[in-house]
Design a protein around this motif. Structure first.
Motif, PDB file in Angstrom:
ATOM      1  N   LEU A  84       0.825  -1.209   0.000  1.00  0.00           N
ATOM      2  CA  LEU A  84       0.000   0.000   0.000  1.00  0.00           C
ATOM      3  C   LEU A  84       0.859   1.260   0.000  1.00  0.00           C
ATOM      4  O   LEU A  84       0.593   2.210  -0.736  1.00  0.00           O
ATOM      5  CB  LEU A  84      -0.918   0.004   1.227  1.00  0.00           C
ATOM      6  CG  LEU A  84      -2.384  -0.346   0.992  1.00  0.00           C
ATOM      7  CD1 LEU A  84      -3.166  -0.249   2.295  1.00  0.00           C
ATOM      8  CD2 LEU A  84      -2.999   0.580  -0.045  1.00  0.00           C
ATOM      9  N   VAL A  85       1.878   1.269   0.825  1.00  0.00           N
ATOM     10  CA  VAL A  85       2.742   2.439   0.907  1.00  0.00           C
ATOM     11  C   VAL A  85       3.494   2.647  -0.404  1.00  0.00           C
ATOM     12  O   VAL A  85       3.592   3.773  -0.916  1.00  0.00           O
ATOM     13  CB  VAL A  85       3.729   2.306   2.088  1.00  0.00           C
ATOM     14  CG1 VAL A  85       4.755   3.426   2.055  1.00  0.00           C
ATOM     15  CG2 VAL A  85       2.974   2.320   3.410  1.00  0.00           C
ATOM     16  N   VAL A  86       4.015   1.555  -0.959  1.00  0.00           N
ATOM     17  CA  VAL A  86       4.746   1.661  -2.232  1.00  0.00           C
ATOM     18  C   VAL A  86       3.837   2.199  -3.332  1.00  0.00           C
ATOM     19  O   VAL A  86       4.177   3.168  -4.033  1.00  0.00           O
ATOM     20  CB  VAL A  86       5.331   0.295  -2.632  1.00  0.00           C
ATOM     21  CG1 VAL A  86       5.830   0.319  -4.077  1.00  0.00           C
ATOM     22  CG2 VAL A  86       6.470  -0.088  -1.700  1.00  0.00           C
ATOM     23  N   SER A  87       2.671   1.592  -3.502  1.00  0.00           N
ATOM     24  CA  SER A  87       1.743   2.050  -4.542  1.00  0.00           C
ATOM     25  C   SER A  87       1.271   3.473  -4.273  1.00  0.00           C
ATOM     26  O   SER A  87       1.154   4.288  -5.202  1.00  0.00           O
ATOM     27  CB  SER A  87       0.538   1.112  -4.627  1.00  0.00           C
ATOM     28  OG  SER A  87       0.928  -0.157  -5.080  1.00  0.00           O
ATOM     29  N   GLY A  88       1.003   3.775  -2.999  1.00  0.00           N
ATOM     30  CA  GLY A  88       0.545   5.120  -2.654  1.00  0.00           C
ATOM     31  C   GLY A  88       1.575   6.184  -2.982  1.00  0.00           C
ATOM     32  O   GLY A  88       1.246   7.248  -3.534  1.00  0.00           O
ATOM     33  N   LEU A  89       2.821   5.905  -2.658  1.00  0.00           N
ATOM     34  CA  LEU A  89       3.886   6.876  -2.956  1.00  0.00           C
ATOM     35  C   LEU A  89       4.091   7.020  -4.462  1.00  0.00           C
ATOM     36  O   LEU A  89       4.359   8.127  -4.960  1.00  0.00           O
ATOM     37  CB  LEU A  89       5.183   6.442  -2.285  1.00  0.00           C
ATOM     38  CG  LEU A  89       5.196   6.513  -0.753  1.00  0.00           C
ATOM     39  CD1 LEU A  89       6.526   5.996  -0.206  1.00  0.00           C
ATOM     40  CD2 LEU A  89       4.938   7.939  -0.267  1.00  0.00           C
ATOM     41  N   ILE A  90       3.959   5.923  -5.193  1.00  0.00           N
ATOM     42  CA  ILE A  90       4.106   5.994  -6.655  1.00  0.00           C
ATOM     43  C   ILE A  90       2.998   6.839  -7.260  1.00  0.00           C
ATOM     44  O   ILE A  90       3.250   7.733  -8.089  1.00  0.00           O
ATOM     45  CB  ILE A  90       4.101   4.582  -7.266  1.00  0.00           C
ATOM     46  CG1 ILE A  90       5.369   3.833  -6.858  1.00  0.00           C
ATOM     47  CG2 ILE A  90       3.991   4.653  -8.791  1.00  0.00           C
ATOM     48  CD1 ILE A  90       5.339   2.357  -7.213  1.00  0.00           C
ATOM     49  N   TYR A  91       1.758   6.582  -6.850  1.00  0.00           N
ATOM     50  CA  TYR A  91       0.639   7.361  -7.384  1.00  0.00           C
ATOM     51  C   TYR A  91       0.757   8.838  -6.991  1.00  0.00           C
ATOM     52  O   TYR A  91       0.522   9.733  -7.811  1.00  0.00           O
ATOM     53  CB  TYR A  91      -0.692   6.795  -6.891  1.00  0.00           C
ATOM     54  CG  TYR A  91      -1.229   5.676  -7.741  1.00  0.00           C
ATOM     55  CD1 TYR A  91      -1.749   5.920  -8.999  1.00  0.00           C
ATOM     56  CD2 TYR A  91      -1.223   4.353  -7.282  1.00  0.00           C
ATOM     57  CE1 TYR A  91      -2.247   4.895  -9.787  1.00  0.00           C
ATOM     58  CE2 TYR A  91      -1.717   3.317  -8.066  1.00  0.00           C
ATOM     59  CZ  TYR A  91      -2.224   3.595  -9.318  1.00  0.00           C
ATOM     60  OH  TYR A  91      -2.705   2.580 -10.095  1.00  0.00           O
ATOM     61  N   THR A  92       1.105   9.086  -5.748  1.00  0.00           N
ATOM     62  CA  THR A  92       1.235  10.477  -5.290  1.00  0.00           C
ATOM     63  C   THR A  92       2.362  11.183  -6.034  1.00  0.00           C
ATOM     64  O   THR A  92       2.186  12.314  -6.531  1.00  0.00           O
ATOM     65  CB  THR A  92       1.509  10.507  -3.779  1.00  0.00           C
ATOM     66  OG1 THR A  92       0.451   9.833  -3.085  1.00  0.00           O
ATOM     67  CG2 THR A  92       1.598  11.938  -3.275  1.00  0.00           C
ATOM     68  N   GLY A  93       3.526  10.545  -6.107  1.00  0.00           N
ATOM     69  CA  GLY A  93       4.667  11.166  -6.771  1.00  0.00           C
ATOM     70  C   GLY A  93       4.442  11.372  -8.253  1.00  0.00           C
ATOM     71  O   GLY A  93       4.736  12.456  -8.803  1.00  0.00           O
TER      72      GLY A  93
END
Length: 542
Positions: free
Chosen positions: A290-299
């Protein structure tokens, strides 16, 4: 070659598939329950699982479970167009909406963490929710997640077919021949998932890593060049991370939309019986994914926002192609956009494997428990993969894609993905309720502060998912298609409840005796607090 394909193990698979229609599990409940009770007693006495009904333990490491959870979210594919769609909802605040959605989803994920710390089962919510609130409740939860994974699998077949057609034969987009590409992708997926879970999870990790590397190249170049306006690195606008230009209500809608990109993290739980040290690996994998995907989408939402002159221009770009591919052509070199399209298809292929694996293991767990045809609980004698459940998953997902032959591949993707998204939020709601009940009922030796803290986190997640469901169904979305998606999801939910109610009325003994786990916990380190060496997780719950 032909004769070789009918050797014992492969021929047995064909017999098993046909046998699913006439298996003894369809006999009156009492006979089956009696047989299952004898099997379970013998198994526990011997300290092993039934022959032909156990998956290969310890075959998936932490990276494999994280890769599956990230792979089903397919961030490399999602960031190619979702940030542009987000810009059409919240304008310049897309990165803020994605970041906020990641935080909210972590509260939802905590429900799965609570259960995954206690139990390891291929059935995921079937075992989790069934342990907390009964097998019937678990069956309905598994029903919702199963149809979600089947819809997601079919949707990515369509989406990836669109990408392949765009790359090799753009002229076919206006025809029905995209189904040939979808069928080819389907075939490769089924072949890979039939063999070893280690192989399929390794492929997911590799393809997603390669895709993310290519996406990262675009991000670094856009930021280094200061975005569309060529601003110095130290003067890049932080406005996309603020709310100064967007009403709070609009950001709420953006968070709801972002859930479509983050859903699926819980697929790691279906690998519980095949992971190494699952009670530590599975919870960590879900949170990490979740954190990895969230940071990718946010960035990447930030990168795409600053790469266009305005949020309106970014939103409009989604109507004329793949925004991230256009950015790659503008900031790197003409033709690199094609590379990004390849990366998106590659990422989507990982999602295919992850969704099929998840659906297959849910079906396997339901069949093994006795609430479905017992043949679904059989595994390949050499590969230890649930081949019969895989065959059913394969047929259903292919039929779902074929049923939309009259639609364009992107329209077919939207139809199936939206239907699946409507179902999965209800599955999340069911799991949050079950986790809250489990936490309160099984306080054990935990201190009052610990219990209250866990209950508070779950309550926040429950409130968040209720808001998401409310925003999804009310006010009713405009247009016929979104209402049809809701109707289809509602009918699926009603069918699941009817199946569980049917068991309760017609075969209550069979429902009560359903084995939600079917496996023993082999190592001391894998036992829950208070569990004796002779107890299975299901026995602890009882």
């Amino acid at each position: 070659m032909v004769a070789g394909s009918f050797r014992g193990t492969d021929a047995a698979d064909v017999v098993d598939i046909v046998g699913a229609l006439t298996d003894g599990a369809m006999l009156p409940g009492g006979q089956v329950c009696h047989r299952l009770m004898i099997e379970k007693t013998a198994v526990r006495a011997a300290g092993r699982e039934p022959a032909g009904h156990s998956l290969r333990r310890g075959s998936v490491a932490f990276l494999g479970t994280v890769g599956s959870a990230v792979g089903i979210q397919a961030p490399s594919a999602g960031v190619s167009f979702l940030p542009a769609l987000m810009a059409g909802i919240v304008g310049v605040a897309g990165p803020f909406a994605f970041g906020s959605a990641m935080i909210v989803m972590l509260f939802v994920a905590y429900a799965f963490v609570v259960f995954a710390r206690e139990f390891a089962s291929a059935g995921s919510v079937y075992a989790f929710n069934g342990t907390a609130l009964g097998p019937g409740y678990g069956l309905v939860s598994a029903w919702l997640l199963l149809f979600t994974y089947l819809a997601f699998a079919a949707s990515v077949f369509a989406s990836n077919a669109n990408g392949l057609v765009t790359l090799v034969a753009p002229g076919l987009l206006g025809t029905h021949l995209w189904l040939v590409f979808a069928a080819a992708l389907w075939l490769v997926t089924i072949v890979l998932t039939r063999y070893s879970i280690r192989v399929s999870t390794a492929v997911i990790v590799i393809v997603e890593a390669v895709a993310l590397l290519l996406v990262a190249v675009v991000a670094v170049v856009v930021i280094a060049r200061g975005g569309y306006h060529g601003t110095a690195l130290g003067r890049l606008s932080m406005r996309p991370f603020s709310l100064d230009a967007v009403p709070v209500g609009m950001v709420g809608l953006g968070i709801v939309f972002a859930f479509t990109g983050f859903s699926g993290f819980e697929v790691a739980a279906t690998l519980g019986e095949e992971s190494r040290v699952p009670r530590r690996i599975i919870p960590a994998s879900m949170v990490t994914a979740l954190v990895v995907s969230g940071l990718i989408y946010t960035g990447m939402s930030y990168v795409e926002t600053i790469a266009y002159p305005s949020a309106q221009a970014l939103a409009a770009a989604a109507d004329h192609g793949v925004p991230l591919a256009s950015i790659a052509d503008m900031f790197l070199t003409p033709g690199f956009g094609t590379v990004i399209t390849v990366a998106a298809v590659t990422s989507g292929f990982g999602a295919q494997l992850a969704t099929v694996n998840g659906a297959t293991r849910l079906l396997f767990a339901i069949g093994r428990s006795g609430l479905g045809p017992r043949v679904l609980g059989r595994v390949h004698p050499r590969h230890r993969t649930p081949t019969v459940a895989l065959a059913v998953t394969a047929v259903v997902s292919l039929v779902a894609v074929g049923a939309l032959w009259f639609r364009s591949p992107l329209d077919a993707f939207a139809d199936l993905a939206t239907y699946g998204a409507d179902l999965i939020i209800v599955a999340y709601l069911a799991t949050l309720i079950a986790a809250l009940v489990w936490t309160v009922r099984h306080r054990g030796a935990r201190g009052r502060r610990v219990v209250l803290g866990r209950a508070a986190l779950l309550t926040v997640g429950l409130a968040a998912i209720v808001y998401v469901i409310k925003a999804t169904i009310w006010p009713l979305p405009a247009g016929t298609a979104p209402r049809l998606y809701l109707l289809a999801a509602g009918m699926t939910i009603a069918a699941g409840i009817a199946v569980a109610a049917g068991f309760r009325l017609v075969a209550p003994t069979r429902l009560r005796s359903a084995d939600l786990f079917g496996v023993r916990v082999p190592a001391e380190a894998e036992r829950s607090p208070g569990q004796s060496p002779e107890q299975t997780p299901a026995e602890v719950a009882r």
